[in-house]
Design an enzyme around this catalytic site. Structure first.
Site, PDB file in Angstrom:
ATOM      1  N   TYR A  90       0.855  -1.186   0.000  1.00  0.00           N
ATOM      2  CA  TYR A  90       0.000   0.000   0.000  1.00  0.00           C
ATOM      3  C   TYR A  90       0.895   1.242   0.000  1.00  0.00           C
ATOM      4  O   TYR A  90       1.891   1.294  -0.695  1.00  0.00           O
ATOM      5  CB  TYR A  90      -0.980  -0.067   1.189  1.00  0.00           C
ATOM      6  CG  TYR A  90      -2.096   0.929   1.058  1.00  0.00           C
ATOM      7  CD1 TYR A  90      -2.988   0.857  -0.011  1.00  0.00           C
ATOM      8  CD2 TYR A  90      -2.261   1.966   1.977  1.00  0.00           C
ATOM      9  CE1 TYR A  90      -4.005   1.780  -0.160  1.00  0.00           C
ATOM     10  CE2 TYR A  90      -3.275   2.892   1.842  1.00  0.00           C
ATOM     11  CZ  TYR A  90      -4.147   2.796   0.763  1.00  0.00           C
ATOM     12  OH  TYR A  90      -5.146   3.719   0.620  1.00  0.00           O
ATOM     13  N   LYS A 163      -6.514  -1.076  -0.748  1.00  0.00           N
ATOM     14  CA  LYS A 163      -7.326  -0.831   0.446  1.00  0.00           C
ATOM     15  C   LYS A 163      -7.969  -2.128   0.926  1.00  0.00           C
ATOM     16  O   LYS A 163      -8.022  -2.411   2.128  1.00  0.00           O
ATOM     17  CB  LYS A 163      -8.407   0.200   0.122  1.00  0.00           C
ATOM     18  CG  LYS A 163      -8.807   1.070   1.280  1.00  0.00           C
ATOM     19  CD  LYS A 163      -7.767   2.150   1.518  1.00  0.00           C
ATOM     20  CE  LYS A 163      -8.174   3.085   2.628  1.00  0.00           C
ATOM     21  NZ  LYS A 163      -7.219   4.191   2.803  1.00  0.00           N
ATOM     22  N   GLU A 234     -13.342   5.978  -1.877  1.00  0.00           N
ATOM     23  CA  GLU A 234     -11.915   6.214  -1.660  1.00  0.00           C
ATOM     24  C   GLU A 234     -11.347   7.182  -2.700  1.00  0.00           C
ATOM     25  O   GLU A 234     -11.510   7.002  -3.910  1.00  0.00           O
ATOM     26  CB  GLU A 234     -11.152   4.886  -1.742  1.00  0.00           C
ATOM     27  CG  GLU A 234      -9.675   4.991  -1.441  1.00  0.00           C
ATOM     28  CD  GLU A 234      -9.388   5.323   0.013  1.00  0.00           C
ATOM     29  OE1 GLU A 234      -8.310   5.894   0.282  1.00  0.00           O
ATOM     30  OE2 GLU A 234     -10.224   5.006   0.883  1.00  0.00           O
ATOM     31  N   ASP A 258     -11.365   9.068   3.363  1.00  0.00           N
ATOM     32  CA  ASP A 258     -10.637  10.340   3.384  1.00  0.00           C
ATOM     33  C   ASP A 258     -11.324  11.346   4.301  1.00  0.00           C
ATOM     34  O   ASP A 258     -10.666  12.116   5.004  1.00  0.00           O
ATOM     35  CB  ASP A 258     -10.540  10.916   1.967  1.00  0.00           C
ATOM     36  CG  ASP A 258      -9.953   9.921   0.994  1.00  0.00           C
ATOM     37  OD1 ASP A 258      -8.779   9.566   1.155  1.00  0.00           O
ATOM     38  OD2 ASP A 258     -10.677   9.458   0.091  1.00  0.00           O
ATOM     39  N   SER A 293     -10.559  17.307   1.237  1.00  0.00           N
ATOM     40  CA  SER A 293     -11.515  16.360   1.823  1.00  0.00           C
ATOM     41  C   SER A 293     -11.014  15.813   3.147  1.00  0.00           C
ATOM     42  O   SER A 293     -11.765  15.725   4.134  1.00  0.00           O
ATOM     43  CB  SER A 293     -11.767  15.206   0.843  1.00  0.00           C
ATOM     44  OG  SER A 293     -12.361  15.671  -0.342  1.00  0.00           O
ATOM     45  N   ALA A 294      -9.727  15.434   3.184  1.00  0.00           N
ATOM     46  CA  ALA A 294      -9.182  14.855   4.412  1.00  0.00           C
ATOM     47  C   ALA A 294      -9.129  15.896   5.524  1.00  0.00           C
ATOM     48  O   ALA A 294      -9.587  15.650   6.651  1.00  0.00           O
ATOM     49  CB  ALA A 294      -7.799  14.270   4.144  1.00  0.00           C
ATOM     50  N   ASN A 447      -2.505   6.334  10.648  1.00  0.00           N
ATOM     51  CA  ASN A 447      -2.776   5.441   9.532  1.00  0.00           C
ATOM     52  C   ASN A 447      -4.222   4.996   9.615  1.00  0.00           C
ATOM     53  O   ASN A 447      -4.641   4.386  10.603  1.00  0.00           O
ATOM     54  CB  ASN A 447      -1.834   4.228   9.624  1.00  0.00           C
ATOM     55  CG  ASN A 447      -1.951   3.304   8.446  1.00  0.00           C
ATOM     56  OD1 ASN A 447      -2.934   3.319   7.714  1.00  0.00           O
ATOM     57  ND2 ASN A 447      -0.939   2.479   8.254  1.00  0.00           N
ATOM     58  N   ASN A 448      -4.986   5.311   8.591  1.00  0.00           N
ATOM     59  CA  ASN A 448      -6.393   4.925   8.598  1.00  0.00           C
ATOM     60  C   ASN A 448      -6.581   3.428   8.774  1.00  0.00           C
ATOM     61  O   ASN A 448      -7.659   2.972   9.153  1.00  0.00           O
ATOM     62  CB  ASN A 448      -7.071   5.373   7.297  1.00  0.00           C
ATOM     63  CG  ASN A 448      -7.163   6.872   7.186  1.00  0.00           C
ATOM     64  OD1 ASN A 448      -6.460   7.599   7.893  1.00  0.00           O
ATOM     65  ND2 ASN A 448      -8.015   7.359   6.318  1.00  0.00           N
TER      66      ASN A 448
END
Length: 540
Positions: A90, A163, A234, A258, A293-294, A447-448
């Site tokens: 990733y 993801k 995403e 996000d 957006s984030a 980290n999401n």
């Protein structure tokens, strides 16, 4: 199925681990080497091959070969080396493969490619891509805002694939139940439009009614064809991401990583810092550097938590400031996104408004105690900015979480050194331990992947009909208590090596909140058991 069909199906293939009885039954006698390997032997052999690769990009290509041929072996190996493999499969290495996707194209990886010019093909595409698999989880992108590298058109499908890899590796979601999707709405990147090898639509990116009509047909078709679906958006562009989420979040179980995921994990990190200092969230001043957006999503999540802790919405907004490419955002700017508008300020509240385009000046003026960077403006958190944050509060929270690595506002080592060890730091990419004046500072990664896999597992296990703010808040709070805060240099977020344990804890918190709110539709009423029962393990 014919023997070669089985060997070419990554969900069924065991390779050299097929027993002699299975080989006889499936017509595999003589087309595999005679020795029957265990999955442990396969994994060791594969890992030794992996170590021989000369660089990270080659390592990723090799792991993708395993992924495309044997999902069980891939995830068995991934679980053994999750910290080592995560940045390979990733972020940040995936950015390189996305940029070169068309030139390196080999396999579709069981993904679905939707063409905005042909909405009539959506159902057929789903049927062809899913086959007879029961899809419970979709990750979809239109690839307008990939990581920190922008619009990459149909090449962004890799972000959906990656993801979903993390969903399975971290939370044990069955890889046969997931489907990665890219919506090809065109691209605004000229180098792709002019590249004869580019595999996407050679047209300018579409917006407006045609785009939203396609999204609506996509959602409707997916919901009809895949009951009990959880839909994950995403890397959509800032002009569409919030609009899409707001349209569907009150009618179907859906999530935008996000906007929501980053907000949850950053809030969890803030909780970790405040657990150490004993300070209240409602006393903090929050500066968002990067209002996409984030950035706006994170600010909205922290704002919602302040409201839940007793402030009115207006009182809470007074604790927030947002900077974007225009500088500090003001309410008379004509190019504000809907997500930015609530955070915009009035000119009359400031002296020397012209200087409010400068981060250092803003930090000295509004005196934030929390600084979160989602700008992809590399190096923006200078020594002077960090020192100014330390003037505002004894223990500032400074999270440079842009990615990939080359887009970081500052490195963890820089923030620790410039703050003389006072700052709480989390970064958006993996950071090693920082040694400063005899203390080892473990750096939490915002980290999401600490959140969204467990969130998804909890949603699927409970069969929740919606994802609510309360469920999201439960996920953020569940990160607390997993780190020894009395240890000098302790991270504000759990290290990624514990992501499997974190995911279970998040999943249970989300599922129990869904049940509490009357949204859980699963037959199993013990939510902890429902989570454990759903978890898939990579074994033959």
């Amino acid at each position: 199925m014919r023997a070669h069909d089985i060997l070419n199906n990554p969900f069924l293939n065991k390779g050299t681990a097929f027993t002699m009885e299975e080989r006889q039954e499936l017509g595999l006698i003589g087309i595999l080497p005679p020795h029957v390997q265990t999955i442990e032997e396969q994994a060791e052999q594969t890992y030794q091959h992996y170590l021989m690769k000369p660089n990270d990009l080659e390592k990723r290509h090799f792991l993708m070969e395993i992924f495309n041929t044997n999902r069980t072996l891939f995830y068995y190996l991934f679980n053994q080396h999750i910290v080592e493999f995560n940045p390979i499969v990733y972020d940040p290495i995936i950015a390189d493969t996305i940029e070169n996707y068309s030139h390196l194209f080999v396999d579709t990886q069981y993904a679905a490619y939707l063409d905005i010019n042909h909405p009539e093909n959506i159902a057929e595409t789903f049927k062809n891509a899913a086959g007879d698999r029961k899809i419970r989880l979709i990750v979809v992108t239109d690839a307008e805002g990939i990581l920190g590298i922008g619009d990459w058109g149909t090449q962004g499908v890799d972000i959906s694939v990656g993801k979903l890899m993390i969903y399975t590796a971290a939370a044990g979601i069955d890889p046969a139940s997931v489907l990665p999707i890219v919506i090809d709405a065109g691209t605004s990147r000229n180098e792709l439009l002019e590249d004869p090898l580019y595999l996407g639509n050679h047209q300018e990116r579409l917006y407006g009614d045609q785009y939203y009509d396609f999204i609506d047909q996509f959602v409707t078709t997916a919901e009809e064809m895949f009951p009990k679906l959880y839909l994950h958006w995403e890397d959509f562009g800032r002009s569409n991401a919030a609009t899409i989420l707001d349209k569907y979040k009150k009618s179907i179980p859906t999530f935008n990583d996000d906007i929501q995921g980053t907000g949850i994990v950053v809030l969890g990190g803030v909780f970790g810092a405040l657990d150490i200092t004993g300070d209240k969230l409602t006393d903090q001043v929050y500066l968002c550097y990067g209002g996409g957006s984030a950035g706006a999503g994170i600010a909205s999540r922290v704002h919602a938590e302040m409201v839940s802790e007793g402030l009115s919405e207006e009182e809470a907004y007074q604790h927030f400031f947002m900077m974007d490419k225009q500088g500090l955002l003001f309410d008379d700017m004509t190019d504000l996104t809907p997500a930015q508008k609530p955070f915009a300020k009035k000119h009359a509240d400031f002296v020397n408004v012209g200087d409010m385009t400068n981060l250092l000046h803003v930090v000295k003026t509004v005196k934030p105690t929390i600084l979160v960077g989602t700008s992809t403006d590399a190096g923006a958190f200078t020594k002077e900015v960090v020192e100014a944050m330390c003037d505002n509060t004894e223990r500032p929270v400074i999270f440079p979480i842009s990615n990939p690595t080359k887009k970081l506002e500052a490195t963890a080592e820089q923030v620790i050194e410039w703050s003389e060890g006072k700052a709480f730091v989390a970064t958006g990419v993996p950071s090693g331990t920082v040694q400063y004046k005899g203390v080892d500072y473990q750096i939490g990664q915002a980290n999401n992947a600490l959140i969204y896999p467990g969130l998804g597992l909890g949603m699927l296990a409970s069969e929740a009909s919606l994802l609510t703010d309360e469920m999201i808040g439960a996920a953020a709070h569940s990160l607390s208590g997993m780190v020894d805060l009395n240890q000098p240099g302790a991270p504000v977020l759990p290290p990624f090596q514990y992501v499997a344990d974190v995911s279970i804890k998040v999943a249970e918190a989300v599922a129990k909140m869904a049940q509490k709110q009357g949204l859980a539709q699963a037959e199993e009423t013990d939510m902890s058991k429902a989570v454990q029962d759903l978890k898939w393990y990579p074994e033959y």
